[in-house]
Design an enzyme around this catalytic site. Sequence first.
Site, PDB file in Angstrom:
ATOM      1  N   ASP A  79       1.213 -18.614  18.751  1.00 37.58           N
ATOM      2  CA  ASP A  79       1.544 -19.512  17.635  1.00 37.58           C
ATOM      3  C   ASP A  79       1.062 -18.940  16.304  1.00 37.58           C
ATOM      4  O   ASP A  79       0.237 -18.012  16.267  1.00 37.58           O
ATOM      5  CB  ASP A  79       0.948 -20.913  17.858  1.00 37.58           C
ATOM      6  N   GLU A 137      -3.279 -22.045  19.383  1.00 40.49           N
ATOM      7  CA  GLU A 137      -4.620 -21.556  19.028  1.00 40.49           C
ATOM      8  C   GLU A 137      -5.008 -21.990  17.624  1.00 40.49           C
ATOM      9  O   GLU A 137      -6.188 -22.180  17.327  1.00 40.49           O
ATOM     10  CB  GLU A 137      -4.665 -20.020  19.125  1.00 40.49           C
TER      11      GLU A 137
HETATM   12  N1  LIG Z   1      -9.562 -25.011  16.611  1.00 39.20           N
HETATM   13  C1  LIG Z   1      -9.552 -24.184  15.428  1.00 39.20           C
HETATM   14  C2  LIG Z   1      -8.736 -22.969  15.655  1.00 39.20           C
HETATM   15  C3  LIG Z   1      -8.701 -22.027  14.493  1.00 39.20           C
HETATM   16  C4  LIG Z   1      -8.500 -20.600  14.850  1.00 39.20           C
HETATM   17  C5  LIG Z   1      -8.334 -19.685  13.677  1.00 39.20           C
HETATM   18  N2  LIG Z   1      -8.562 -18.334  14.093  1.00 39.20           N
HETATM   19  C6  LIG Z   1      -8.221 -17.294  13.313  1.00 39.20           C
HETATM   20  O1  LIG Z   1      -7.618 -17.437  12.265  1.00 39.20           O
HETATM   21  C7  LIG Z   1      -8.607 -15.904  13.800  1.00 39.20           C
HETATM   22  C8  LIG Z   1      -8.201 -14.823  12.874  1.00 39.20           C
HETATM   23  C9  LIG Z   1      -9.356 -14.203  12.128  1.00 39.20           C
HETATM   24  O2  LIG Z   1     -10.093 -14.909  11.459  1.00 39.20           O
HETATM   25  O3  LIG Z   1      -9.524 -13.019  12.196  1.00 39.20           O
HETATM   26  C10 LIG Z   1      -9.311 -20.034  12.557  1.00 39.20           C
HETATM   27  O4  LIG Z   1     -10.419 -19.470  12.491  1.00 39.20           O
HETATM   28  O5  LIG Z   1      -8.957 -20.864  11.720  1.00 39.20           O
HETATM   29  C11 LIG Z   1      -9.126 -25.030  14.212  1.00 39.20           C
HETATM   30  O6  LIG Z   1      -8.807 -26.172  14.395  1.00 39.20           O
HETATM   31  O7  LIG Z   1      -9.178 -24.627  13.059  1.00 39.20           O
END
Ligand SMILES: N[C@@H](CCC[C@H](NC(=O)CCC(=O)O)C(=O)O)C(=O)O
Length: 365
Positions: A79, A137
């Site tokens: 996603d 994700e």
């Molecule tokens: N449950 C969380 C999921 C958020 C995941 C997202 N991850 C990334 O963007 C990884 C990429 C990187 O930082 O290198 C995040 O950190 O926002 C939510 O609800 O936000």
Amino acid sequence: MPVADTTLPVLDLSQTSIDITRQLCDIESVSGNEGPITEAILVALAGAEHLEVLRDGDVVIARTNLGRDKRVVIAGHTDTVPLNDNLPTRYETEDGVEYLWGRGTVDMKSGVAVQLKLAVELTEPAVDITWLWYDHEEVSADLNGLKRLADNRPDLLQGDFAILGEPTRSEIEGGCNGNARIEVRTFGLRAHSARAWVGHNAIHDLSPILDTLAAYVPREVEVDGLVYREGLNAVGITGGVAGNVIPDAAMVHINYRFAPSRSGEEAIAHLRELFEGYDVTVVDLAEGARPGLDAPLAQDLLAAVGGEAKPKYGWTDVARFSALGMPAVNYGPGDPLKAHADDERVAVDQITACEQGLRAWLMTG
Ligand SMILES: N[C@@H](CCC[C@H](NC(=O)CCC(=O)O)C(=O)O)C(=O)O
């Protein structure tokens, strides 16, 4: 004779990992819309006889069963965050560097492209591999496809080491910051805006909350040799009834990124202390993960792909594997600074570098 469904997107894994990235990005899959990309992946893997392919909702599991003494889990989410007029993808050269532009190029379809290419081509890897491509994700932790799989089929996540193909400029990034989101509410009294003195404006009451956020100095915390930068930010605000009504309710949505030395519980206690006296609702909480780079397989991978390990500031599913007691690192193409950005773009040579690094390591073990 069965008729092929020509409405389904087609994925051709015989192309380069750069072109597979383009193909994947052009299948729009904002969180909640992963169905078509999941179908395309399943069809593309259909001929790979060395893989046992399973599906759980919009999670695809493809694994080798070669009886090797180690199993590595390699995962990527399918996603993306919402588009901002940045699809279809396009190639562009800037200062002599060729980029593929568009939503998902960095976070993280270039990582998924490398994984899919290697999944079909590595028929005799030195370790057994479980490839995982999963949904949801980028949204609340309770929707995450890997969480569902961990709840339904924890056996499918088992291994000696995990690699998440999140963007790292094709270098190793260890652990991840924790992630919490809260809503802080204020309450007032509705009145005609021409006679505001008989009401109470809930939006005006947000000012001290916004002042606290603007003045907040985020910590930099060293954890096992890597320095994690924290962050506390308003990411949304609501309030207001009509153009001539004093609002009786307002809300600011706050995102806190906390170093992995702090537990989720400690992070929430910190937020409650900062916003003491206000109505605070926790809407999402995901623990961080310490770097875990002392694990022998992590050391091997670091030595094989080169560079110096850095901290991961975003939240990734390395945290899920760490919680299961499995060492895990982030390794994928793309500059994390361009993840979620409107000018999201990946330098195509990083895609090739990641493919080469992972291929070489998986063939030697
Ligand atoms: N449950 C969380 C999921 C958020 C995941 C997202 N991850 C990334 O963007 C990884 C990429 C990187 O930082 O290198 C995040 O950190 O926002 C939510 O609800 O936000």
